[in-house]
Structure formats: C-alpha cells, structure tokens
Motif scaffolding. Sequence first.
Motif, mmCIF file in Angstrom:
data_model
loop_
_atom_site.group_PDB
_atom_site.id
_atom_site.type_symbol
_atom_site.label_atom_id
_atom_site.label_comp_id
_atom_site.label_asym_id
_atom_site.label_seq_id
_atom_site.Cartn_x
_atom_site.Cartn_y
_atom_site.Cartn_z
ATOM 1 N N GLU A 99 -27.314 23.003 36.296
ATOM 2 C CA GLU A 99 -26.140 23.726 35.812
ATOM 3 C C GLU A 99 -26.418 25.214 35.963
ATOM 4 O O GLU A 99 -27.439 25.712 35.485
ATOM 5 N N LYS A 102 -24.451 29.398 36.545
ATOM 6 C CA LYS A 102 -23.254 30.225 36.369
ATOM 7 C C LYS A 102 -23.234 31.255 37.474
ATOM 8 O O LYS A 102 -24.279 31.706 37.928
ATOM 9 N N GLY A 160 -14.186 35.441 38.069
ATOM 10 C CA GLY A 160 -14.012 35.108 36.658
ATOM 11 C C GLY A 160 -12.558 34.993 36.264
ATOM 12 O O GLY A 160 -11.671 34.944 37.105
ATOM 13 N N ILE A 188 -14.251 36.300 31.126
ATOM 14 C CA ILE A 188 -15.400 35.468 31.496
ATOM 15 C C ILE A 188 -15.709 35.775 32.951
ATOM 16 O O ILE A 188 -14.929 35.456 33.845
ATOM 17 N N PHE A 231 -18.870 35.144 34.567
ATOM 18 C CA PHE A 231 -19.701 34.126 35.207
ATOM 19 C C PHE A 231 -19.137 32.761 34.865
ATOM 20 O O PHE A 231 -19.076 32.379 33.704
ATOM 21 N N LEU A 232 -18.747 32.039 35.892
ATOM 22 C CA LEU A 232 -18.129 30.734 35.710
ATOM 23 C C LEU A 232 -19.169 29.623 35.842
ATOM 24 O O LEU A 232 -20.102 29.727 36.635
ATOM 25 N N PRO A 233 -19.016 28.535 35.091
ATOM 26 C CA PRO A 233 -19.962 27.424 35.211
ATOM 27 C C PRO A 233 -19.804 26.730 36.556
ATOM 28 O O PRO A 233 -18.689 26.456 36.999
ATOM 29 N N LYS A 234 -20.923 26.479 37.190
ATOM 30 C CA LYS A 234 -20.969 25.777 38.478
ATOM 31 C C LYS A 234 -22.117 24.783 38.433
ATOM 32 O O LYS A 234 -22.936 24.791 37.519
#
Length: 112
Positions: free
Chosen positions: A32, A34, A41, A53, A55-58
């Motif tokens: 996981e 970011k 964002g 936001i 940094f997005l979760p990737k």
Amino acid sequence: MKLLTAIIRPHKLDDVREALQEVGIQGLTVTEVKGFGRQMGHTELYRGAEYKIEFLPKIKVEVGVTEAQAGPACEAIQSAATTDKIGDGKIFVSELEEVIRIRTAETGETAL
C-alpha cells in the motif's frame, strides 16, 4: 528477466491478480502506497472544513517475470487496471539481474 512494478488503484487489485494468474504468473508482492501524478489529489469536506488530500492511496504490485512473460503480463495488468480515467497508474519495466530462491538456493528463471 524483468521486474514489473505497477502502481494501480486499490479497488483494481483483485482484477489485476486474476489477470496475472490467467497468463501464468504465480506470485506477486503488494504494497500500500500513496502518491500523486496528473490527478493532483482532491478536496474533501469534513465537519464543514475543506481540506486538500494531495497524496492518494494506491497499490504497488511487483512481479518478477521471464523475458517471454513480460509482454503478456504488462498487457494483463493494463487491461485489468484501466478505468479510462486520470489516475489509473503506471507500469514500470526494469531489468532483473538475478533472482535467488532462499529455501532451495535456485537462481535465475528457475527461482521465479
């Protein structure tokens, strides 16, 4: 040998795993992470306060493959991970110099 590193949307992980299994890839590593790219964002509202936001979760998927498997594996990842929107991710292809299986000490393609 090649190391494929794919950055994908989190909800596409199962689709990518299944697509890789269909082309004969047996193992992968998932992390996981970011980040941001062109998506840059987004803004959310929490208790009346707006915040950005950045940094997005990737999800980062890493897979070691033979030279012959690299093309089909890239195609499988790309077709399974696409939503045709900004932020779908990227696939990085790197040379993999050596692979050693710890348990048996096998090296090279046999260790994949």
